[in-house]
Design a protein around this motif. Structure first.
Motif, PDB file in Angstrom:
ATOM      1  N   THR A  67     -46.300 -20.212  38.191  1.00 29.54           N
ATOM      2  CA  THR A  67     -46.003 -20.551  36.790  1.00 29.54           C
ATOM      3  C   THR A  67     -44.510 -20.550  36.474  1.00 29.54           C
ATOM      4  OG1 THR A  67     -46.385 -18.205  36.252  1.00 29.54           O
ATOM      5  CG2 THR A  67     -48.227 -19.744  35.904  1.00 29.54           C
ATOM      6  N   HIS A  68     -43.741 -19.728  37.183  1.00 28.88           N
ATOM      7  CA  HIS A  68     -42.317 -19.593  36.886  1.00 28.88           C
ATOM      8  C   HIS A  68     -41.511 -19.556  38.186  1.00 28.88           C
ATOM      9  CE1 HIS A  68     -44.338 -17.824  33.307  1.00 28.88           C
ATOM     10  NE2 HIS A  68     -43.389 -18.478  32.664  1.00 28.88           N
ATOM     11  N   PRO A  69     -41.486 -20.668  38.936  1.00 31.01           N
ATOM     12  CA  PRO A  69     -40.819 -20.655  40.247  1.00 31.01           C
ATOM     13  C   PRO A  69     -39.319 -20.359  40.171  1.00 31.01           C
ATOM     14  CG  PRO A  69     -41.398 -22.904  39.580  1.00 31.01           C
ATOM     15  CD  PRO A  69     -42.085 -21.978  38.623  1.00 31.01           C
ATOM     16  N   ALA A  70     -38.633 -20.930  39.177  1.00 31.03           N
ATOM     17  CA  ALA A  70     -37.185 -20.726  39.077  1.00 31.03           C
ATOM     18  C   ALA A  70     -36.862 -19.281  38.707  1.00 31.03           C
ATOM     19  CB  ALA A  70     -36.583 -21.680  38.048  1.00 31.03           C
ATOM     20  N   LEU A  71     -37.639 -18.711  37.802  1.00 28.36           N
ATOM     21  CA  LEU A  71     -37.391 -17.329  37.381  1.00 28.36           C
ATOM     22  C   LEU A  71     -37.714 -16.355  38.518  1.00 28.36           C
ATOM     23  CD1 LEU A  71     -36.361 -15.823  34.906  1.00 28.36           C
ATOM     24  CD2 LEU A  71     -38.729 -15.546  34.154  1.00 28.36           C
ATOM     25  N   CYS A  72     -38.751 -16.652  39.286  1.00 31.11           N
ATOM     26  CA  CYS A  72     -39.082 -15.810  40.440  1.00 31.11           C
ATOM     27  C   CYS A  72     -37.980 -15.888  41.495  1.00 31.11           C
ATOM     28  CB  CYS A  72     -40.414 -16.234  41.044  1.00 31.11           C
ATOM     29  SG  CYS A  72     -41.852 -15.730  40.073  1.00 31.11           S
ATOM     30  N   ARG A  73     -37.444 -17.098  41.710  1.00 32.03           N
ATOM     31  CA  ARG A  73     -36.339 -17.233  42.661  1.00 32.03           C
ATOM     32  C   ARG A  73     -35.139 -16.431  42.194  1.00 32.03           C
ATOM     33  NH1 ARG A  73     -31.938 -19.136  42.096  1.00 32.03           N
ATOM     34  NH2 ARG A  73     -32.484 -20.307  40.221  1.00 32.03           N
ATOM     35  N   TRP A  74     -34.833 -16.533  40.880  1.00 31.35           N
ATOM     36  CA  TRP A  74     -33.725 -15.756  40.331  1.00 31.35           C
ATOM     37  C   TRP A  74     -33.963 -14.257  40.526  1.00 31.35           C
ATOM     38  CZ3 TRP A  74     -34.623 -12.160  36.464  1.00 31.35           C
ATOM     39  CH2 TRP A  74     -33.487 -11.462  36.025  1.00 31.35           C
ATOM     40  N   ALA A  75     -35.178 -13.795  40.260  1.00 33.45           N
ATOM     41  CA  ALA A  75     -35.484 -12.370  40.397  1.00 33.45           C
ATOM     42  C   ALA A  75     -35.247 -11.892  41.826  1.00 33.45           C
ATOM     43  CB  ALA A  75     -36.932 -12.100  39.972  1.00 33.45           C
ATOM     44  N   ARG A  76     -35.642 -12.700  42.794  1.00 35.23           N
ATOM     45  CA  ARG A  76     -35.423 -12.323  44.196  1.00 35.23           C
ATOM     46  C   ARG A  76     -33.931 -12.309  44.531  1.00 35.23           C
ATOM     47  NH1 ARG A  76     -40.295 -15.424  44.788  1.00 35.23           N
ATOM     48  NH2 ARG A  76     -39.104 -17.346  45.131  1.00 35.23           N
ATOM     49  N   GLU A  77     -33.205 -13.312  44.029  1.00 30.23           N
ATOM     50  CA  GLU A  77     -31.757 -13.372  44.266  1.00 30.23           C
ATOM     51  C   GLU A  77     -31.069 -12.137  43.665  1.00 30.23           C
ATOM     52  OE1 GLU A  77     -29.763 -15.462  45.841  1.00 30.23           O
ATOM     53  OE2 GLU A  77     -30.664 -17.463  45.919  1.00 30.23           O
ATOM     54  N   TYR A  78     -31.467 -11.789  42.453  1.00 23.93           N
ATOM     55  CA  TYR A  78     -30.843 -10.641  41.781  1.00 23.93           C
ATOM     56  C   TYR A  78     -31.148  -9.357  42.549  1.00 23.93           C
ATOM     57  CZ  TYR A  78     -29.425  -7.273  38.286  1.00 23.93           C
ATOM     58  OH  TYR A  78     -28.796  -6.225  37.659  1.00 23.93           O
ATOM     59  N   ALA A  79     -32.415  -9.146  42.875  1.00 26.34           N
ATOM     60  CA  ALA A  79     -32.815  -7.909  43.552  1.00 26.34           C
ATOM     61  C   ALA A  79     -32.170  -7.766  44.926  1.00 26.34           C
ATOM     62  CB  ALA A  79     -34.335  -7.854  43.680  1.00 26.34           C
ATOM     63  N   ALA A  80     -31.862  -8.898  45.579  1.00 24.05           N
ATOM     64  CA  ALA A  80     -31.299  -8.865  46.926  1.00 24.05           C
ATOM     65  C   ALA A  80     -29.780  -8.714  46.941  1.00 24.05           C
ATOM     66  CB  ALA A  80     -31.683 -10.146  47.677  1.00 24.05           C
ATOM     67  N   ASP A  81     -29.136  -8.839  45.775  1.00 25.79           N
ATOM     68  CA  ASP A  81     -27.677  -8.750  45.726  1.00 25.79           C
ATOM     69  C   ASP A  81     -27.217  -7.374  46.216  1.00 25.79           C
ATOM     70  OD1 ASP A  81     -25.040  -9.977  44.456  1.00 25.79           O
ATOM     71  OD2 ASP A  81     -25.149  -7.867  43.873  1.00 25.79           O
ATOM     72  N   GLU A  82     -26.167  -7.367  47.023  1.00 32.04           N
ATOM     73  CA  GLU A  82     -25.713  -6.120  47.651  1.00 32.04           C
ATOM     74  C   GLU A  82     -25.305  -5.069  46.620  1.00 32.04           C
ATOM     75  OE1 GLU A  82     -22.258  -4.574  50.780  1.00 32.04           O
ATOM     76  OE2 GLU A  82     -22.636  -6.717  50.525  1.00 32.04           O
ATOM     77  N   ILE A  83     -24.592  -5.476  45.580  1.00 29.52           N
ATOM     78  CA  ILE A  83     -24.151  -4.516  44.565  1.00 29.52           C
ATOM     79  C   ILE A  83     -25.339  -4.016  43.750  1.00 29.52           C
ATOM     80  CG2 ILE A  83     -22.810  -4.288  42.415  1.00 29.52           C
ATOM     81  CD1 ILE A  83     -20.673  -6.029  43.698  1.00 29.52           C
ATOM     82  N   VAL A  84     -26.256  -4.908  43.411  1.00 28.28           N
ATOM     83  CA  VAL A  84     -27.453  -4.509  42.664  1.00 28.28           C
ATOM     84  C   VAL A  84     -28.257  -3.486  43.458  1.00 28.28           C
ATOM     85  CG1 VAL A  84     -29.684  -5.323  41.810  1.00 28.28           C
ATOM     86  CG2 VAL A  84     -27.613  -6.646  41.346  1.00 28.28           C
ATOM     87  N   ARG A  85     -28.372  -3.701  44.761  1.00 29.26           N
ATOM     88  CA  ARG A  85     -29.159  -2.801  45.607  1.00 29.26           C
ATOM     89  C   ARG A  85     -28.601  -1.388  45.616  1.00 29.26           C
ATOM     90  NH1 ARG A  85     -32.426  -4.950  49.714  1.00 29.26           N
ATOM     91  NH2 ARG A  85     -31.571  -3.472  51.230  1.00 29.26           N
ATOM     92  N   GLN A  86     -27.292  -1.261  45.389  1.00 28.55           N
ATOM     93  CA  GLN A  86     -26.657   0.056  45.399  1.00 28.55           C
ATOM     94  C   GLN A  86     -27.131   0.941  44.250  1.00 28.55           C
ATOM     95  OE1 GLN A  86     -22.449  -0.704  45.375  1.00 28.55           O
ATOM     96  NE2 GLN A  86     -22.487  -1.784  47.339  1.00 28.55           N
ATOM     97  N   CYS A  87     -27.638   0.326  43.176  1.00 27.54           N
ATOM     98  CA  CYS A  87     -28.094   1.129  42.030  1.00 27.54           C
ATOM     99  C   CYS A  87     -29.518   0.752  41.625  1.00 27.54           C
ATOM    100  CB  CYS A  87     -27.132   1.019  40.860  1.00 27.54           C
ATOM    101  SG  CYS A  87     -26.730  -0.658  40.342  1.00 27.54           S
ATOM    102  N   THR A  88     -30.327   0.337  42.620  1.00 26.13           N
ATOM    103  CA  THR A  88     -31.732   0.036  42.378  1.00 26.13           C
ATOM    104  C   THR A  88     -32.595   1.162  42.942  1.00 26.13           C
ATOM    105  OG1 THR A  88     -31.354  -2.351  42.508  1.00 26.13           O
ATOM    106  CG2 THR A  88     -33.614  -1.589  42.799  1.00 26.13           C
ATOM    107  N   PRO A  89     -33.393   1.827  42.113  1.00 24.39           N
ATOM    108  CA  PRO A  89     -34.257   2.889  42.633  1.00 24.39           C
ATOM    109  C   PRO A  89     -35.307   2.330  43.592  1.00 24.39           C
ATOM    110  CG  PRO A  89     -34.109   2.963  40.227  1.00 24.39           C
ATOM    111  CD  PRO A  89     -33.505   1.675  40.662  1.00 24.39           C
ATOM    112  N   ASP A  90     -35.730   3.139  44.519  1.00 23.71           N
ATOM    113  CA  ASP A  90     -36.783   2.757  45.454  1.00 23.71           C
ATOM    114  C   ASP A  90     -38.090   2.539  44.701  1.00 23.71           C
ATOM    115  OD1 ASP A  90     -37.940   2.707  48.310  1.00 23.71           O
ATOM    116  OD2 ASP A  90     -39.147   4.224  47.307  1.00 23.71           O
ATOM    117  N   MET A  91     -38.790   1.428  45.022  1.00 21.21           N
ATOM    118  CA  MET A  91     -40.007   1.087  44.288  1.00 21.21           C
ATOM    119  C   MET A  91     -41.087   2.161  44.453  1.00 21.21           C
ATOM    120  SD  MET A  91     -42.161  -2.468  44.348  1.00 21.21           S
ATOM    121  CE  MET A  91     -43.561  -2.747  43.260  1.00 21.21           C
TER     122      MET A  91
END
Length: 236
Positions: free
Chosen positions: A189-213
């Motif tokens: 339903t939302h391919p572009a938003l899902c792609r963005w979400a994966r890109e954001y979550a995979a960013d190196e700086i973002v990963r530094q302050c992302t809690p473990d799921m």
């Protein structure tokens, strides 16, 4: 030259009062993107510290940024302050119209999107929940339409203000979906938003302050009943 440098006052220490929260993540990722060292002061929201109450007596919530003798509450306000107070890559666009649009859609995320998602996630299964899920997906569609074609992020090729504002969709929504057994954001339903979400979550700086799921699930799952109660109150 060395003598003059030695006499220069040190930069005030930056501290962030927070806990496990998508709103605290906004402040953390803004600081990291700007290259600002900071100390995270974990607060217990069930037993709020005197420090938090002293620096955010109005809302009594995290995050609160402490910059020397200054205190700045509210996540989006903090992100704008960090953007203006420190050197580094800009988070808000330079163009006034683009800045206004980024602020508008950031408010949409907080004022409309998260409410729609929250109520849809935590309403008991049935016709009402189906209708709420449809409304939540419509709000996700509106957000998805703001992604620039051919760009990785709302901010273009680099993470910007709206990406940070919407970061809970990328990082926290999947956790809540797993807890609730409800899927609101999907590639179908939302391919572009899902792609963005994966890109954001995979960013190196973002990963530094992302809690473990796994850690987030362990911490948040016992609060499921509270989440359902808040959703019921919001829908009333």
């Amino acid at each position: 030259m060395e003598e003059a440098a030695a006499k220069m006052p040190e930069q005030p220490a930056v501290k962030l009062i927070g806990w496990l929260s998508p709103y605290v993540h906004r402040a953390e990722v803004a600081l990291r993107l700007k290259g600002v060292p900071y100390e995270l002061l974990q607060d217990d929201m069930a037993n709020k510290s005197d420090l938090l109450l002293a620096h955010n007596p109005v809302h009594k919530k995290v995050p609160v940024l402490l910059h020397g003798d200054r205190s700045i509450p509210e996540s989006l306000v903090i992100v704008e302050y960090v953007d203006e107070a420190f050197h580094g890559p800009p988070l808000l666009p330079a163009d006034p119209l683009a800045r206004a649009a980024a602020r508008f859609w950031a408010r949409f995320v907080d004022d409309k999107l998260w409410k729609a998602l929250w109520v849809a996630l935590w309403t008991e299964p049935g016709e009402a929940q189906v209708a709420l899920a449809t409304s939540a997906r419509e709000s996700l569609t509106l957000l998805e339409a703001q992604l620039p074609e051919g760009k990785r992020f709302f901010g273009g090729d680099a993470i910007g203000f709206l990406d940070i504002a919407a970061s809970g969709v990328a990082l926290w929504l999947p956790v809540f979906e797993e807890m609730a057994g409800v899927t609101l954001l999907a590639d179908e339903t939302h391919p572009a938003l899902c792609r963005w979400a994966r890109e954001y979550a995979a960013d190196e700086i973002v990963r530094q302050c992302t809690p473990d799921m796994t850690m987030m699930l362990a911490f948040l799952t016992p609060k499921r009943g509270m989440f359902m109660s808040t959703a019921k109150a919001m829908a009333a």
